[in-house]
Motif scaffolding. Structure first.
Motif, PDB file in Angstrom:
ATOM      1  N   TRP A  29      44.431 100.185 -13.903  1.00 41.86           N
ATOM      2  CA  TRP A  29      44.947  98.690 -14.401  1.00 41.86           C
ATOM      3  C   TRP A  29      44.016  98.163 -15.239  1.00 41.86           C
ATOM      4  CZ3 TRP A  29      46.625  96.384  -8.986  1.00 41.86           C
ATOM      5  CH2 TRP A  29      47.520  97.282  -8.463  1.00 41.86           C
ATOM      6  N   PHE A  88      47.928  92.132 -14.015  1.00 42.39           N
ATOM      7  CA  PHE A  88      47.551  93.487 -14.591  1.00 42.39           C
ATOM      8  C   PHE A  88      48.586  94.472 -14.780  1.00 42.39           C
ATOM      9  CE2 PHE A  88      45.043  92.246 -10.767  1.00 42.39           C
ATOM     10  CZ  PHE A  88      43.757  91.942 -11.336  1.00 42.39           C
ATOM     11  N   VAL A 129      49.443  98.575 -15.842  1.00 37.17           N
ATOM     12  CA  VAL A 129      49.120  99.956 -15.486  1.00 37.17           C
ATOM     13  C   VAL A 129      49.136 100.701 -16.573  1.00 37.17           C
ATOM     14  CG1 VAL A 129      50.102 102.051 -14.423  1.00 37.17           C
ATOM     15  CG2 VAL A 129      50.777  99.679 -13.315  1.00 37.17           C
TER      16      VAL A 129
END
Length: 121
Positions: free
Chosen positions: A38, A46, A48
């Motif tokens: 992340w 965040f 991915v």
């Protein structure tokens, strides 16, 4: 499963609070950041690693930081989320993939004001 569903539904974006709701500890979240699974895009928000930070992801990340709700909404401020209360006429609202957004003219005007390019009238 909850975390994966949130990430899928939100174009690869997730907040620390959502990860906690999904059963992750702060240590598990921090490990995903340290391992570069992340990456931080806003405080507590965040993206991915295998997802692009395109327009939809940017909008969803911003919605996890600041939202506008009707004045009469019972919504409370979440940790790390700024809640603005105001009523917007229909002409100033649009929808994109399930998100209610301000339309382009209002968004541009508010960005210009925020950046100091326009005096507030």
């Amino acid at each position: 499963m909850f975390v994966e569903e949130v990430v899928r539904r939100q174009a690869g974006v997730i907040s620390r609070a959502q990860a906690r709701t999904g059963g992750m500890s702060d240590d598990q979240v921090d490990r995903r950041i340290a391992d570069r699974h992340w990456r931080l895009v806003h405080r507590g928000v965040f993206l991915v690693r295998d997802r692009d930070f395109g327009a939809e992801a940017r909008i969803r990340a911003a919605a996890l930081v600041e939202i506008t709700v009707p004045r009469t909404s019972g919504m409370r401020r979440g940790r790390g989320v700024r809640v603005r209360r105001r009523d917007l006429p229909a002409v100033d609202r649009v929808a994109m993939r399930g998100l209610a957004l301000t339309d382009v003219p209002l968004t541009v005007l508010e960005a210009a004001v925020a950046l100091g390019g326009v005096d507030r009238a």
